[in-house]
Design a protein around this motif. Structure first.
Motif, PDB file in Angstrom:
ATOM      1  N   SER A  85       0.851  -1.178   0.000  1.00 39.95           N
ATOM      2  CA  SER A  85       0.000   0.000   0.000  1.00 39.95           C
ATOM      3  C   SER A  85       0.893   1.235   0.000  1.00 39.95           C
ATOM      4  O   SER A  85       2.041   1.178   0.413  1.00 39.95           O
ATOM      5  CB  SER A  85      -0.923   0.008   1.220  1.00 39.95           C
ATOM      6  N   THR A  86       0.343   2.305  -0.474  1.00 38.21           N
ATOM      7  CA  THR A  86       1.086   3.560  -0.488  1.00 38.21           C
ATOM      8  C   THR A  86       0.453   4.518   0.498  1.00 38.21           C
ATOM      9  O   THR A  86      -0.722   4.386   0.852  1.00 38.21           O
ATOM     10  CB  THR A  86       1.085   4.189  -1.893  1.00 38.21           C
ATOM     11  N   MET A  87       1.260   5.470   0.945  1.00 39.15           N
ATOM     12  CA  MET A  87       0.747   6.489   1.851  1.00 39.15           C
ATOM     13  C   MET A  87       1.422   7.811   1.527  1.00 39.15           C
ATOM     14  O   MET A  87       2.490   7.834   0.931  1.00 39.15           O
ATOM     15  CB  MET A  87       0.972   6.105   3.313  1.00 39.15           C
ATOM     16  N   VAL A  91       3.247  11.465   2.473  1.00 34.28           N
ATOM     17  CA  VAL A  91       4.325  11.831   3.396  1.00 34.28           C
ATOM     18  C   VAL A  91       3.743  12.188   4.752  1.00 34.28           C
ATOM     19  O   VAL A  91       4.265  11.785   5.787  1.00 34.28           O
ATOM     20  CB  VAL A  91       5.166  12.993   2.825  1.00 34.28           C
ATOM     21  N   SER A  92       2.641  12.927   4.772  1.00 33.04           N
ATOM     22  CA  SER A  92       2.042  13.311   6.053  1.00 33.04           C
ATOM     23  C   SER A  92       1.544  12.089   6.823  1.00 33.04           C
ATOM     24  O   SER A  92       1.669  12.033   8.047  1.00 33.04           O
ATOM     25  CB  SER A  92       0.915  14.326   5.859  1.00 33.04           C
ATOM     26  N   GLU A  93       1.001  11.103   6.123  1.00 33.32           N
ATOM     27  CA  GLU A  93       0.574   9.863   6.788  1.00 33.32           C
ATOM     28  C   GLU A  93       1.786   9.123   7.356  1.00 33.32           C
ATOM     29  O   GLU A  93       1.739   8.596   8.463  1.00 33.32           O
ATOM     30  CB  GLU A  93      -0.167   8.947   5.812  1.00 33.32           C
ATOM     31  N   PHE A  94       2.881   9.105   6.599  1.00 34.49           N
ATOM     32  CA  PHE A  94       4.101   8.444   7.061  1.00 34.49           C
ATOM     33  C   PHE A  94       4.637   9.129   8.311  1.00 34.49           C
ATOM     34  O   PHE A  94       5.044   8.470   9.267  1.00 34.49           O
ATOM     35  CB  PHE A  94       5.157   8.447   5.953  1.00 34.49           C
ATOM     36  N   LEU A  95       4.621  10.458   8.328  1.00 36.24           N
ATOM     37  CA  LEU A  95       5.137  11.210   9.471  1.00 36.24           C
ATOM     38  C   LEU A  95       4.284  11.030  10.719  1.00 36.24           C
ATOM     39  O   LEU A  95       4.763  11.245  11.833  1.00 36.24           O
ATOM     40  CB  LEU A  95       5.261  12.689   9.117  1.00 36.24           C
ATOM     41  N   GLU A  96       3.027  10.639  10.548  1.00 34.35           N
ATOM     42  CA  GLU A  96       2.136  10.427  11.684  1.00 34.35           C
ATOM     43  C   GLU A  96       2.270   9.036  12.299  1.00 34.35           C
ATOM     44  O   GLU A  96       1.695   8.760  13.346  1.00 34.35           O
ATOM     45  CB  GLU A  96       0.686  10.665  11.266  1.00 34.35           C
TER      46      GLU A  96
END
Length: 102
Positions: A16-18, A20-25
């Motif tokens: 799945s992809t996310m 950058v803001s989702e990754f940082l959270e």
């Protein structure tokens, strides 16, 4: 019966992809073996970043080639203090007074 290599090849993988803001959270876990502490926002909670890389020292971490990065992790305050006070040699404290360095 399929052997190990055939089973591995036939295994279903999901990706799945996310953003950058989702990754940082995503929560961060202390890199100290056996710690298990997790922080949703480690930088606001006083955690310490640790970037280990090989090669010449760089003033700007953006200049570090990705292939030279050995570890990019965080340590909880307790283990960052333990590392600094008990495991690393004292170099006179100068770096502790200079903002932006280890």
């Amino acid at each position: 019966m399929a052997n190990r290599h055939e089973r591995r090849r036939n295994a279903k993988h999901s990706m799945s992809t996310m953003t950058v803001s989702e990754f940082l959270e995503l929560p961060s876990m202390c890199a100290w073996h056996g710690c298990g502490k997790v922080a949703k926002n480690p930088y606001a909670a006083g955690w310490h970043s640790m970037l280990l890389y090989k090669g010449q020292p760089k003033l700007n971490f953006i200049e570090i080639e990705e292939r030279n990065v050995q570890r990019d992790a965080v340590l909880c305050p307790e283990h960052a203090r333990h590392l600094d006070e008990r495991l690393l040699i004292d170099i006179g404290g100068r770096l502790r007074d200079v903002q932006g360095t280890a």
